[in-house]
Every structure is written in C-alpha cells, then in structure tokens.
Write an enzyme that holds these catalytic residues in place. Structure first.
Site, PDB file in Angstrom:
ATOM      1  N   GLU A  30      -8.599   7.492  -4.082  1.00  0.00           N
ATOM      2  CA  GLU A  30      -7.943   6.442  -3.298  1.00  0.00           C
ATOM      3  C   GLU A  30      -8.958   5.379  -2.927  1.00  0.00           C
ATOM      4  OE1 GLU A  30      -5.633   7.406   0.079  1.00  0.00           O
ATOM      5  OE2 GLU A  30      -3.838   7.743  -1.120  1.00  0.00           O
ATOM      6  N   GLU A  60      -3.754   4.473  12.830  1.00  0.00           N
ATOM      7  CA  GLU A  60      -4.325   5.239  11.718  1.00  0.00           C
ATOM      8  C   GLU A  60      -5.581   5.979  12.167  1.00  0.00           C
ATOM      9  OE1 GLU A  60      -4.682   2.894   8.166  1.00  0.00           O
ATOM     10  OE2 GLU A  60      -2.578   2.277   8.215  1.00  0.00           O
ATOM     11  N   GLY A 116      -3.031   9.306  -8.070  1.00  0.00           N
ATOM     12  CA  GLY A 116      -3.682   8.008  -8.107  1.00  0.00           C
ATOM     13  C   GLY A 116      -3.277   7.111  -6.965  1.00  0.00           C
ATOM     14  N   ASP A 166      -6.263  14.577   1.909  1.00  0.00           N
ATOM     15  CA  ASP A 166      -5.230  14.672   0.871  1.00  0.00           C
ATOM     16  C   ASP A 166      -5.359  15.964   0.082  1.00  0.00           C
ATOM     17  OD1 ASP A 166      -3.858  12.329   1.381  1.00  0.00           O
ATOM     18  OD2 ASP A 166      -5.072  11.118   0.033  1.00  0.00           O
ATOM     19  N   HIS A 203     -10.508   2.389  -0.260  1.00  0.00           N
ATOM     20  CA  HIS A 203     -10.673   1.912   1.113  1.00  0.00           C
ATOM     21  C   HIS A 203     -11.451   0.606   1.048  1.00  0.00           C
ATOM     22  CE1 HIS A 203     -10.400   3.631   5.407  1.00  0.00           C
ATOM     23  NE2 HIS A 203      -9.203   3.610   4.861  1.00  0.00           N
ATOM     24  N   ASN A 204     -10.909  -0.313   0.250  1.00  0.00           N
ATOM     25  CA  ASN A 204     -11.632  -1.535  -0.083  1.00  0.00           C
ATOM     26  C   ASN A 204     -11.734  -2.510   1.083  1.00  0.00           C
ATOM     27  OD1 ASN A 204     -11.645  -0.413  -2.659  1.00  0.00           O
ATOM     28  ND2 ASN A 204      -9.861  -1.588  -3.337  1.00  0.00           N
ATOM     29  N   HIS A 205     -10.595  -2.903   1.614  1.00  0.00           N
ATOM     30  CA  HIS A 205     -10.603  -3.910   2.675  1.00  0.00           C
ATOM     31  C   HIS A 205     -11.365  -3.424   3.913  1.00  0.00           C
ATOM     32  CE1 HIS A 205      -7.871  -5.838   0.016  1.00  0.00           C
ATOM     33  NE2 HIS A 205      -7.347  -6.674   0.892  1.00  0.00           N
ATOM     34  N   HIS A 259       0.820  -1.210   0.000  1.00  0.00           N
ATOM     35  CA  HIS A 259       0.000   0.000   0.000  1.00  0.00           C
ATOM     36  C   HIS A 259       0.855   1.262   0.000  1.00  0.00           C
ATOM     37  CE1 HIS A 259      -3.890   1.995   0.674  1.00  0.00           C
ATOM     38  NE2 HIS A 259      -3.247   2.813   1.479  1.00  0.00           N
TER      39      HIS A 259
END
Length: 736
Positions: A92, A311, A529, A116, A94-96, A48
């Site tokens: 960006e 995080e 990206g 960001d 944040h799938n998982h 990542h």
C-alpha cells in the site's frame, strides 16, 4: 457542543465531492445529508476508498490460480505455500502523508500494512519498501529522504519485523510528490485465516487497540487529491504511529484468534472507523449500529464526525461471538489495550450512528460502497516512441568513465545509508536482505524459504506504458527466479498522476494492459494491491509508477542463489539475447543527457523459458552466482556482482553491436551467471537445445573489471563510486 455547519456547495467541495456526486447522494437518501453523513460519504466515495476511476480497469487483471486462497477484496492476498501454511501479503501507499510529514508518514505506512496482514491471522515475517524521491539537489529532498528512512526504520525495528528489501530511485517529477509504498508479508495456518465479512444478527461490535484522537481526520480524502502550494497546511491529516502499541495489538489479536471468539475483523486504516464498519457490514449483508459514546477517546469533546473519520493508528474493529466477549476483554486488558463494545450487527442493512442521545447518521450500508460513482474516464493512449539505433549514439565519454558514473549515480549507487537504519535480521530468519535481486527468508525450522521483491522501472512505463507494465512484472518474476524461487503471486501499488487528465488515464490503462498480459503469460496472479491516484503537485504529475511486489517459494532455501562472485576462475555466462537496446536506458539518460526512445520489448514466452531453465540450474547447484540484468545493463550488472564478492572479472565484447550498446544496453530476459569452468559448456549446450541464447563471455578473478579492450576499472574505484554518493549527499542532515 457546537452546532453542525450548514451544507453548502463550498462545504461539499471541501469534502472532495463534485456537484454530480452530491446530487447522487441526494437521490440515494432522498434528503439533505447531515454534516456527519456528508463526512461518511466523503470518506467512502473518495478515490482512495472507492477506486472510482480505476475499478472498471482493475477487473481485467488475472487474480486466480490453484494456489490462490484469497485474491483482491480482503485486507491482503493469501496464497498456498504448502504444508498447510499460507503466505499473506499486500502493498500500500502512504505517499501524500510522507511528503507532508516524512517520518510519521512513512512510519504509519509501515504500521498500516502490517495491520492488514495480521488482521487476517498472520504473523508478519518481513516488510519491504519502494521509495521514489525527487531530484537529489532539490532543497527539500535531503529532509524527505532522512525522514522517510528514519520513519520506516523506527517503526519496523520497534515492532520487530525485518525490513529486507525494496527499491529507491530518483526523478525530478517526484519533487513535489514522493512515493512511499510499503509491503508486508506474513505466515498463517490455512485453517486459521480471518476475514472482514460480518455474520450473525445482534453480535457485538468491539473496538480494540489504542484510543481515538484527532490525528488523520480526512487522511483518505487528502490522499485522493493532488497537492497544491498549501501542502504543509495539511500536516494535521497525517497520523501518528506507536509501534509498541501495534506490537501489543498483534499479540493480543493472535491470542484472541485462537479462542474462537472472532467472527470478523477489520483494521481501522483509511477512513478509520467508518470504512472498517461499513466494509464488515456490507460484505456480510448486515447493518451496523454504533454508539460512539463508548468509543475510547484520548481527546475530550470529540464529535461524531471526528470519531468516525479519525485515522488514529493501532486500532481494530471486530465482530465477536457474544458468549466470548468477557474472555476477549480479558485478553486485551492483559495486553494493556482498550476494549469497548461500541455497537452491534443488525438485519436492516443500515449504517446507524448514535452519539450523545442523537442519531447522527442513518444511511444504507451497501450503497455506501456499491453505489459509489464509477468513472470510465477519457483516455489518450501513449504512442510508442521511435526505436533508437545504437549506432546513432556516439559515446560522449569512455566506457570506463561511463561505468563509474553510472554505478555512482543516484538510481544505482548503494542505498546502505538508508537500509542500515532498518533491522533486516530481527526474527533471525533472513538469509538475504537488502542488496540482492530478491530478499530471501527462511520459513520456520523447515527447509522452505520465501523470496520477496518490490520494484518498477518508471522510465519504461512513461515511454511506453504497455511495455513498461509488462517489464515491471517480468522484472519481479526475474528477481525471484534469480535467487532460485518459483514466482507465485503479485501485489501491486499503482501510483499515477491525476486521472482527470486523459494522458494520465491513458498511461494507467496502458500499464494495466501490460501488467495483465505478463501476469497471465507467467502464471503470476495479482492477489492484492492498492491504487494511488492524484500524485501530482501544482500541475506536475509523477511518472507512471506501477510498483510490483512479488512473492516466490523455494522448497529448499539452502539452494538459493546470490549475486556475489564467489571465487576466481569461474566461467561467466550470459543467458539471453543482447541486441544493445539503449532506448529509455540509464546510459542514454545519465551519460548522453537524453530521455527518449522506445524501451526494450518484452518477450514473455522467452522470459518464461529462460526463467524455468535457470531455476533448474540453481536447484541442481550448477551455478555459483546469478544476477538479473536491468538498469545499466551488462556492465553495471557485472560490477555489482564484483562488488558483492570483492573479486574482479574479465569479459570479451563481441562485434555484433557497438561496444557501448553491448555494455550498457538494457535488453530484457537476461541473466549473468557464473559456474565452475568444467560445467560451462554443458550449460551452454543445454540452453541452446532449449532455444536459449547462452554465451561464455569471460572469467572471474583479479582486482579489476576488464571490459574487453574497451576499459579496465579497479574494483576499489567502483566501490568508492558506489558507496560514497548517498552518504556524501546526506552529510550534515539532522532529523528534528
């Protein structure tokens, strides 16, 4: 205070590091790392953060143009939009986290991408999302859809940014690994852009925002691994967001930026304090020394390891001008946010961590990023499938039934159940929100507008990654063009399966080659990206899904086009060639039950020629409606125009290809437009002089869609099919 565990092969593996990578660490630092140092390497060297499987391929993408101010490598991309203004944007994943905890995962995905953008000095003006869910009937899917929608809506609405567009589609290969990609767009003055590069020795490093907790520890590492059966056990790695704290952080940062106090700034996103500090120091060729005793914590007894890898959301790291520290603190205290000087810049290129009187880490700062492993992984390119001849496909149902089934299918049906949870009008600048080819927002009080889009056709990318990559870019370019905007730049989100599988790596390489070629041909550079790999669950990889976010500019937003039929009696014209391409189409999949065939070939020169011609027509107000043709082909495109305007239409079907192929084929570089009847012939002649196919195919009007002699479908029947599928599917869902 508990003692650190011994460094064992099992502990190294649990940190996502392979034996050869750990050996590289030993060689680099000349000793065994401490537990805290192992955590730092795990965070900085995971997929990542390090892009170790993709970096050598990303270098091939076009990133420069005269209007590009900042390309990849910063928090977000920056482009010149004239009058001293810049557009700052990025997408960006944040799938998982969104699969494990859909509400918080999606919400913090929105929060992270907003940071960001405003980290660079921009005020966010819009957000979009690209969502991919599994088979609707899967037992988890209603829960995931409901949670993701509520998470995006609650965070964006509370923060105060309109969610104006995006894309939602379904495929069974996402059953165990959904995709939630968030895109944010902001505006700043070109002379007021801030970067992450630290400068000056001895300058204070300041922690800003919310307190640090134990949420999200190793979130970036979790995002760099495939899911197994224990996915729900990873819920503690999902961050918890507070949009109201983020709004305060935005206002405090923008206020402080006007004082001249900020030398460098980085949000604490993936890998938290570790990544933000290392990136700021490494970019500026400076060392960083942190004293974690000063870090504001919301939980007692946090270790150095936990503070560095947390995080927790809504946090920033800044390098400040020393003489401005008191002024900066006053600003943040005024907004009710934490402010703490936690370290300083140094000239020794070391990343030094102190906690409770001990040095917990002392590592070479440049090597944490620059010496991360870079892999040229084995790949097997996907062979192009055979082209399917339209006349070999026998329609299993009537064309009217096919249209009703397609318009009410999961991919094409209205997503209002989701988007009505988003405030698309907050800030008062939205001209066109969800449902159009591209969103359109007004820039301030002037005439200019921005067009925004995010989408990808993963069916094409799986069938032929190279052509699918090209089509993903051209679809974004067409979407922007269809509202009258000049496409300027791209942000991408490259969602793929396990890169250690040569087939998946071949998909990645093929898609990037297509994306790069299309961006070069269309003068459409990639300025920011994200790469999201290891999107797999229990051995099932997702389809290749390289999401493309596009930004375009209208000099006069009042001249923007929309897709709705405006009045009866207008001429309907089809721009572009129609061969009736059914390979990899929705008609083939959802009506014929087949998932095969080559996707349509993309002619980049033709795309550019037609798009430039169309923008001229829109600017001259020669057209009354415009819609780009993609999934479902001409019949579905016309149905959406009719539904948006509440007015029917009649078209003729020529005999050069089978009727079902003409109606539902997905040939590229095509637009359906309407115009006053007296203008139609002049438009057709001008198009043909430019080598662009343009046919007058029908007229608007009436309560039905008349598809030649083949079908007559009432607009109300279409509306019922279009609007009822998702609400009916979600009936009875309660978000806990």
């Amino acid at each position: 205070m508990s003692a650190d565990p011994p460094i064992t092969p099992e502990l190294v593996a649990a940190h996502g590091l392979k034996p050869d990578e750990y050996q590289r660490i030993l060689t680099l630092i000349g000793r065994e790392p401490s537990f805290t140092e192992l955590g730092i390497f795990s965070a900085m060297w995971n997929e990542h953060c390090s892009y170790k499987s993709s970096r050598i391929h990303l270098r091939k993408l076009p990133t420069k143009a005269p209007w590009v101010i900042q390309g990849p490598g910063e928090n977000a991309g920056v482009i010149d939009i004239g009058d001293g203004e810049a557009c700052i944007f990025k997408m960006e994943s944040h799938n998982h986290p969104s699969y494990i905890e859909p509400h918080q995962g999606a919400a913090t995905g929105v929060g992270g991408i907003l940071r960001d953008v405003f980290t660079m000095g921009a005020r966010p003006v819009a957000s979009l999302d690209l969502l991919r869910f599994g088979a609707p009937e899967h037992p988890l899917m209603r829960h995931l859809i409901a949670g993701v929608a509520s998470g995006i809506g609650s965070y964006g609405n509370s923060f105060g940014v309109p969610t104006v567009g995006g894309s939602t589609k379904f495929d069974r290969r996402y059953n165990g690994n959904i995709l939630v990609n968030a895109m944010a767009v902001g505006i700043a003055r070109q002379d007021e852009i801030f970067y992450a590069k630290a400068t000056g020795v001895g300058n204070p490093i300041v922690y800003l925002g919310s307190k640090t907790g134990r949420d999200g520890i190793h979130g970036a590492t979790m995002a760099s691994a495939a899911f197994e059966a224990d996915a729900q056990e990873k819920r503690p790695t999902v961050q918890v967001g507070d949009p109201f704290a983020e709004k305060l952080l935005l206002e405090a940062c923008l206020e402080l930026m006007k004082t001249g106090a900020v030398i460098a700034i980085q949000d604490m996103g993936a890998a938290g304090l570790t990544s933000s500090a290392v990136e700021m120091g490494a970019k500026g060729n400076l060392g960083i020394e942190l004293d974690l005793d000063a870090v504001p914590c919301r939980e007692p007894g946090m270790s150095a390891y936990e503070m560095l890898l947390s995080e927790s959301q809504e946090r920033m790291l800044m390098v400040l001008a020393p003489e401005k520290a008191a002024e900066a603190e006053a600003v943040f205290r005024k907004w009710g946010l934490d402010f703490a000087i936690i370290g300083k810049t140094t000239d020794d290129l070391r990343f030094v961590i102190k906690h409770e009187g001990e040095i917990k880490a002392d590592l070479p700062i440049k090597e944490l990023g620059d010496e991360a492993p870079v892999y040229d992984r084995p790949s097997v390119l996907t062979p192009r499938p055979a082209t399917i001849a339209a006349d070999t496909i026998v329609p299993p149902i009537s064309h009217g039934e096919a249209l009703l089934r397609l318009i009410g299918s999961p991919d094409l049906a209205s997503k209002l159940w989701i988007t009505e949870q988003y405030d698309s009008l907050i800030l008062g600048n939205t001209i066109q929100g969800p449902g159009g080819d591209a969103a359109l927002i007004r820039l301030g009080d002037g005439p200019k507008g921005l067009a925004l889009t995010a989408d990808v056709t993963q069916r094409y990318c799986e069938a032929d990654p190279y052509e699918g990559g090209k089509q993903a870019v051209t679809m974004a370019w067409r979407n922007l063009t269809a509202v009258g905007a000049l496409p300027l730049a791209v942000t991408d989100n490259l969602n793929f399966g396990n890169p250690e599988n040569p087939k998946i790596m071949g998909q990645f390489i093929g898609c990037l080659e297509g994306i790069g070629e299309a961006c070069r041909a269309l003068d459409f550079p990639i300025v920011s990206g994200n790469v999201s790999l290891y999107n797999a669950s229990e051995g099932q990889d997702i389809p290749p899904t390289p999401a493309i976010g596009g930004v375009g500019l209208l000099e006069d937003a009042s001249r923007g086009a929309t897709l709705s039929i405006k009045r009866p009696g207008d001429a309907i014209l089809l721009l572009g060639e129609t061969q009736g391409w059914l390979g990899a189409s929705l008609y083939l999949r959802d009506i014929c039950g087949r998932e095969d065939g080559a996707p349509p070939v993309v002619d980049l020169a033709l795309e550019k020629r037609i798009g430039n011609f169309l923008r001229g027509l829109i600017a001259n107000r020669a057209l009354t409606a415009v819609h780009t043709l993609t999934d479902g082909g001409l019949a579905v495109g016309l149905a959406k125009m009719a539904l948006a305007g509440g007015i029917g239409a009649r078209i003729d079907i020529p005999g050069h290809c089978p009727a079902h192929a003409y109606l539902f084929g997905e040939d590229q570089a095509r637009y359906l437009v309407t115009a006053a009847p007296e203008k139609a012939e002049a438009i057709r002649i001008e198009a043909e002089q430019l080598g662009i196919a343009c046919q007058l195919i029908g007229r608007t009007g009436g309560p039905t869609l008349e598809l030649g002699q083949e079908a007559s479908v009432a607009i109300e029947d279409l509306r019922r099919a279009f609007e009822e599928w998702l609400p009916n599917h979600m009936t009875g869902i309660v978000i806990e």
